[in-house]
Design a protein around this motif. Structure first.
Motif, PDB file in Angstrom:
ATOM      1  N   GLN A 149      11.286  97.074 -18.171  1.00 41.03           N
ATOM      2  CA  GLN A 149      10.174  96.151 -18.353  1.00 41.03           C
ATOM      3  C   GLN A 149      10.197  95.137 -17.215  1.00 41.03           C
ATOM      4  N   SER A 150       9.005  94.687 -16.822  1.00 40.34           N
ATOM      5  CA  SER A 150       8.901  93.755 -15.710  1.00 40.34           C
ATOM      6  C   SER A 150       9.123  92.340 -16.198  1.00 40.34           C
ATOM      7  N   LYS A 151      10.380  91.945 -16.314  1.00 40.08           N
ATOM      8  CA  LYS A 151      10.726  90.610 -16.783  1.00 40.08           C
ATOM      9  C   LYS A 151      11.349  89.774 -15.664  1.00 40.08           C
ATOM     10  N   GLY A 152      11.380  90.305 -14.453  1.00 40.67           N
ATOM     11  CA  GLY A 152      12.016  89.593 -13.361  1.00 40.67           C
ATOM     12  C   GLY A 152      11.316  88.297 -13.045  1.00 40.67           C
ATOM     13  N   VAL A 153      12.091  87.253 -12.787  1.00 44.87           N
ATOM     14  CA  VAL A 153      11.556  85.962 -12.376  1.00 44.87           C
ATOM     15  C   VAL A 153      11.564  85.840 -10.859  1.00 44.87           C
ATOM     16  N   LEU A 154      12.620  86.363 -10.231  1.00 45.06           N
ATOM     17  CA  LEU A 154      12.788  86.212  -8.784  1.00 45.06           C
ATOM     18  C   LEU A 154      13.701  87.308  -8.267  1.00 45.06           C
ATOM     19  N   THR A 155      13.364  87.865  -7.114  1.00 40.76           N
ATOM     20  CA  THR A 155      14.312  88.700  -6.382  1.00 40.76           C
ATOM     21  C   THR A 155      14.665  87.994  -5.084  1.00 40.76           C
ATOM     22  N   GLN A 156      15.908  88.142  -4.671  1.00 36.94           N
ATOM     23  CA  GLN A 156      16.388  87.544  -3.428  1.00 36.94           C
ATOM     24  C   GLN A 156      17.198  88.574  -2.669  1.00 36.94           C
ATOM     25  N   ASP A 157      16.845  88.775  -1.410  1.00 35.08           N
ATOM     26  CA  ASP A 157      17.630  89.598  -0.497  1.00 35.08           C
ATOM     27  C   ASP A 157      18.175  88.683   0.585  1.00 35.08           C
ATOM     28  N   LEU A 158      19.483  88.732   0.806  1.00 32.38           N
ATOM     29  CA  LEU A 158      20.130  87.898   1.818  1.00 32.38           C
ATOM     30  C   LEU A 158      20.786  88.822   2.838  1.00 32.38           C
ATOM     31  N   PHE A 159      20.418  88.670   4.104  1.00 30.48           N
ATOM     32  CA  PHE A 159      20.869  89.550   5.165  1.00 30.48           C
ATOM     33  C   PHE A 159      21.678  88.788   6.205  1.00 30.48           C
ATOM     34  N   ARG A 160      22.730  89.449   6.734  1.00 29.04           N
ATOM     35  CA  ARG A 160      23.353  88.971   7.964  1.00 29.04           C
ATOM     36  C   ARG A 160      22.814  89.819   9.100  1.00 29.04           C
ATOM     37  N   MET A 161      22.374  89.156  10.163  1.00 28.07           N
ATOM     38  CA  MET A 161      21.745  89.851  11.280  1.00 28.07           C
ATOM     39  C   MET A 161      22.389  89.449  12.601  1.00 28.07           C
ATOM     40  N   VAL A 162      22.184  90.260  13.614  1.00 26.28           N
ATOM     41  CA  VAL A 162      22.488  89.801  14.966  1.00 26.28           C
ATOM     42  C   VAL A 162      21.642  88.548  15.216  1.00 26.28           C
TER      43      VAL A 162
END
Length: 286
Positions: A149-162
């Motif tokens: 079920q679509s109960k998500g409040v927030l998604t977060q993706d955290l990346f380390r980059m060059v």
């Protein structure tokens, strides 16, 4: 159609939940990736189509695999711990971490609809590559699994980059969304009356900058309700704009996607809190 929802109810539900991937997509991605599980949820309304507007030059796709970096450029801090992510107490709603994940060499995806807008015009998706990443989905407490079920409040993706790629991402944001400033997508919808051709218009823009971390921006997709191509009749009210925030602190970049219906002011506050958390992972340290 028995107990099936009406077309309008279906479209309204899909528009409310436009960001969340469905179980079939989650399982499909899991089969393709041996190192990563995809953890965001449910259905997205996606019309296969072409754009009427193209105003930026094509960009070349990033090379596959990890970005090249000289040994001297290797980050002092490498692993991204959960301390670098937003914590449930930092949201105004009662939430908990329902699903989390980490990965290596992942592309930095801002929004799959933005990617499709570009590729449907024969352009590259414009993604940069990360060295490693950590993701989470925050959901309402005591809610059912976001996998069903679509109960998500927030998604977060955290990346380390060059570092150069991280700064370039922000330098190219306006150019990235320019071809999608008014993108008309067209597709077919099955109804009780048969197959109908529908269209919707997405209007992407960078609407705020420089409010958090070393770099920050809010992207907004103001989209229209699907309309019947033959009759011009809309099948629902126009939905709330789709918002996301992108924040950079040093060599780390975070993409925040709240569920549809939030305000830009709320998202700015979350981005500021996210930037403070990212100091735990960034090079150079805050």
């Amino acid at each position: 159609m028995g107990d099936d929802p009406t077309l309008v109810e279906q479209i309204q539900r899909d528009l409310r939940d436009v960001r969340w991937l469905g179980p079939e997509e989650i399982r499909s991605r899991a089969r393709r990736r041996s190192q990563r599980k995809i953890v965001v949820a449910t259905v997205v309304l996606a019309f296969a189509g072409v754009s009427a507007v193209a105003v930026a030059a094509p960009r070349t796709s990033p090379p596959p695999g990890l970005p090249a970096a000289a040994p001297s450029a290797l980050p002092t801090r490498h692993e991204i711990t959960t301390d670098a992510l937003l914590q449930p107490a930092e949201l105004s709603q009662q939430v908990e971490v329902q699903l989390s994940d980490s990965g290596l060499g992942e592309p930095v995806q801002l929004d799959h609809q933005l990617d499709y807008c570009r590729t449907s015009q024969g352009r590259s998706d414009g993604r940069k590559m990360s060295i490693l990443s950590r993701s989470q989905t925050l959901v309402h407490k005591q809610s059912p699994s976001v996998a069903t079920q679509s109960k998500g409040v927030l998604t977060q993706d955290l990346f380390r980059m060059v570092p150069e790629a991280a700064t370039q991402l922000f330098a190219e944001l306006d150019e990235l969304v320019a071809p999608c400033a008014e993108w008309r997508s067209v597709g077919q919808v099955k109804t009780t009356e048969g197959i109908r051709t529908m269209e919707a218009v997405h209007r992407w823009a960078v609407v705020q900058r420089g409010f958090a971390g070393d770099d920050a921006a809010i992207l907004r997709d103001s989209l229209t309700a699907p309309r019947d191509v033959q009759t011009g009749q809309p099948l629902a009210d126009d939905p709330s704009p789709i918002l996301m925030a992108v924040v950079r602190v040093g060599d780390t970049v975070s993409v925040l996607r709240p569920r549809a219906g939030g305000t830009e002011a709320d998202l700015v506050q979350l981005a500021v809190a996210a930037a403070a958390r990212m100091c735990a992972a960034a090079n150079p340290p805050c």
